[in-house]
Design a protein around this motif. Structure first.
Motif, mmCIF file in Angstrom:
data_model
loop_
_atom_site.group_PDB
_atom_site.id
_atom_site.type_symbol
_atom_site.label_atom_id
_atom_site.label_comp_id
_atom_site.label_asym_id
_atom_site.label_seq_id
_atom_site.Cartn_x
_atom_site.Cartn_y
_atom_site.Cartn_z
ATOM 1 N N PRO A 92 0.821 -1.214 0.000
ATOM 2 C CA PRO A 92 0.000 0.000 0.000
ATOM 3 C C PRO A 92 0.854 1.264 0.000
ATOM 4 N N HIS A 93 2.021 1.162 0.623
ATOM 5 C CA HIS A 93 3.016 2.233 0.601
ATOM 6 C C HIS A 93 4.366 1.539 0.747
ATOM 7 N N ALA A 94 5.435 2.213 0.331
ATOM 8 C CA ALA A 94 6.703 1.479 0.317
ATOM 9 C C ALA A 94 7.907 2.396 0.253
ATOM 10 N N TYR A 95 9.019 1.854 0.687
ATOM 11 C CA TYR A 95 10.330 2.428 0.415
ATOM 12 C C TYR A 95 10.905 1.546 -0.689
ATOM 13 N N LEU A 96 11.476 2.144 -1.704
ATOM 14 C CA LEU A 96 12.026 1.355 -2.815
ATOM 15 C C LEU A 96 13.526 1.585 -2.895
ATOM 16 N N ARG A 97 14.253 0.517 -3.156
ATOM 17 C CA ARG A 97 15.703 0.594 -3.165
ATOM 18 C C ARG A 97 16.293 -0.019 -4.438
ATOM 19 N N PRO A 98 16.519 0.794 -5.456
ATOM 20 C CA PRO A 98 17.292 0.300 -6.597
ATOM 21 C C PRO A 98 18.791 0.365 -6.270
ATOM 22 N N LEU A 99 19.514 -0.651 -6.672
ATOM 23 C CA LEU A 99 20.957 -0.728 -6.397
ATOM 24 C C LEU A 99 21.670 -1.222 -7.655
ATOM 25 N N VAL A 100 22.724 -0.515 -8.019
ATOM 26 C CA VAL A 100 23.542 -0.932 -9.172
ATOM 27 C C VAL A 100 24.890 -1.354 -8.611
ATOM 28 N N PHE A 101 25.300 -2.594 -8.884
ATOM 29 C CA PHE A 101 26.535 -3.089 -8.266
ATOM 30 C C PHE A 101 27.321 -3.983 -9.216
ATOM 31 N N TYR A 102 28.611 -4.095 -8.927
ATOM 32 C CA TYR A 102 29.476 -4.968 -9.724
ATOM 33 C C TYR A 102 29.362 -6.412 -9.239
ATOM 34 N N GLY A 103 29.549 -7.350 -10.155
ATOM 35 C CA GLY A 103 29.465 -8.777 -9.848
ATOM 36 C C GLY A 103 30.746 -9.335 -9.246
ATOM 37 N N SER A 104 30.865 -10.649 -9.262
ATOM 38 C CA SER A 104 31.951 -11.330 -8.558
ATOM 39 C C SER A 104 32.930 -12.001 -9.531
ATOM 40 N N GLU A 105 33.030 -11.450 -10.753
ATOM 41 C CA GLU A 105 33.902 -12.098 -11.756
ATOM 42 C C GLU A 105 35.375 -11.977 -11.410
ATOM 43 N N ALA A 106 35.742 -10.918 -10.670
ATOM 44 C CA ALA A 106 37.161 -10.694 -10.389
ATOM 45 C C ALA A 106 37.285 -9.882 -9.108
ATOM 46 N N MET A 107 38.475 -9.916 -8.513
ATOM 47 C CA MET A 107 38.732 -9.163 -7.289
ATOM 48 C C MET A 107 39.852 -8.167 -7.544
ATOM 49 N N GLY A 108 39.984 -7.225 -6.648
ATOM 50 C CA GLY A 108 41.065 -6.259 -6.757
ATOM 51 C C GLY A 108 40.631 -4.990 -7.454
ATOM 52 N N LEU A 109 41.415 -3.932 -7.222
ATOM 53 C CA LEU A 109 41.065 -2.637 -7.793
ATOM 54 C C LEU A 109 41.229 -2.614 -9.305
ATOM 55 N N ARG A 110 42.094 -3.495 -9.806
ATOM 56 C CA ARG A 110 42.322 -3.526 -11.256
ATOM 57 C C ARG A 110 41.369 -4.456 -11.982
ATOM 58 N N ALA A 111 40.427 -5.003 -11.255
ATOM 59 C CA ALA A 111 39.521 -5.979 -11.866
ATOM 60 C C ALA A 111 38.873 -5.391 -13.105
ATOM 61 N N ASN A 112 38.867 -6.158 -14.165
ATOM 62 C CA ASN A 112 38.061 -5.724 -15.298
ATOM 63 C C ASN A 112 37.179 -6.876 -15.752
#
Ligand code: PMP
Length: 304
Positions: A92-112
């Motif tokens: 009837p009423h709601a808080y909505l939370r869209p989230l955009v996030f990176y997956g788990s294909e690689a780790m580290g800051l240089r992950a591509n």
């Protein structure tokens, strides 16, 4: 939060609430590079209505652009995901939370080669501040934590990582007996609350900080416009904390916080120490509007 009935929109599919999970090596979980929104749907006489959905989705895409994250859906699809969440979860009423996030294909800051995922969840979340807070106002403390500098964490992006600063400030305020924190920018001028924009009123004029070190809040913009439409002058300028001490009224704005009066800052009583008359007027105009009780700005309501 994880153990409840309902569905969550994840990458274009409706997933049972309890199964909407990610791997522990999800990149965003480690480095805080993700973007999100906080959106709200209110109960109206004609069913639930999402407030300013288009503006929230525009900001979500802008946040992703700032972080160079490519959202693999278009805005219409994301808007549709929001309305679907309200309908499918029969809210009837709601808080909505869209989230955009990176997956788990690689780790580290240089992950591509990381995939970009999008989730949209919705649930009933009636009040962020206590109901009394909206009427009586809250007690605020200036934070020992500085708000983000534009060249550290870009403030136009509502990014997951930037909320570490918000949580540190809020927890400090709460443990010191206050209800919310007021964060200053790196030069000592008022920026915003941990999850709200801030206004003060002096001699009938509304003042709010420029957007340099605060989020371009949708409630801020709404109140700005509603105040001007009622003949009030609204000025964006650098504000100091002592300008708040001697203000006639002050309040926070935010999707969750709505229009919350500030009655005290750093032990100084603001104005009469309660919700001021202009704050009350704007709060009531805002509530009528989001609840579909007003003829104004019906274009801001999306009925799922
Ligand atoms: N500043 C911060 C840091 C926030 O988290 C929020 C809530 N999104 C706001 C301001 C208010 O923005 P809005 O009115 O769009 O909810």
């Amino acid at each position: 939060m994880a153990d409840r009935d309902g569905v969550i929109w994840l990458d274009g599919e409706l997933i049972p609430w309890r199964d909407a999970k990610v791997h522990v090596l999800t990149h965003t979980l480690h480095y805080g590079m993700g973007v999100f929104e906080g959106v709200r749907a209110y109960e109206t006489g004609s069913g639930p209505a999402i407030f300013r959905l288009k503006e929230h989705t525009d900001r979500l895409f802008n946040s992703a652009k700032i972080l160079s994250m490519k959202v693999p859906f278009d805005k219409d699809q994301i808007n549709e995901a929001h309305t679907t969440m309200i309908r499918e979860n029969k809210l009837p009423h709601a808080y909505l939370r869209p989230l955009v996030f990176y997956g788990s294909e690689a780790m580290g800051l240089r992950a591509n080669g990381l995939t970009v995922h999008v989730a949209v969840a919705a649930w009933e979340w009636p009040s962020y501040m206590s109901p009394e807070a909206l009427e009586l106002g809250i007690k605020v403390r200036t934070s020992s934590y500085t708000r983000h500098h534009v060249n550290i964490t870009m403030c136009k992006a509502k990014s997951t990582g930037s909320y570490m600063n918000s949580m540190l400030a809020l927890n400090e305020a709460l443990s010191g007996g206050a209800d919310e924190a007021l964060l200053l920018d790196n030069e000592g001028y008022v920026a915003e609350g941990s999850g709200e924009n801030v206004f003060l009123i002096r001699d009938g004029v509304l003042y709010t900080p420029e957007l340099t070190s605060c989020l371009d809040g949708i409630t801020r913009k709404t109140i700005f416009q509603l105040a001007e439409e009622r003949g009030y002058k609204v000025r964006e300028k650098r504000l100091t904390r002592d300008e708040f001490y001697i203000a006639d009224e002050a309040f926070f704005t935010g999707t969750a916080a709505e229009v919350t009066p500030i009655r005290e800052l750093d032990g100084r009583i603001i104005g009469e120490g309660k919700r001021g008359p202009i704050t009350e007027e704007l709060q009531s105009v805002y509530f009528d509007l989001v609840r579909g009780k007003s003829e104004e700005h019906r274009e801001w309501l999306t009925y799922p």
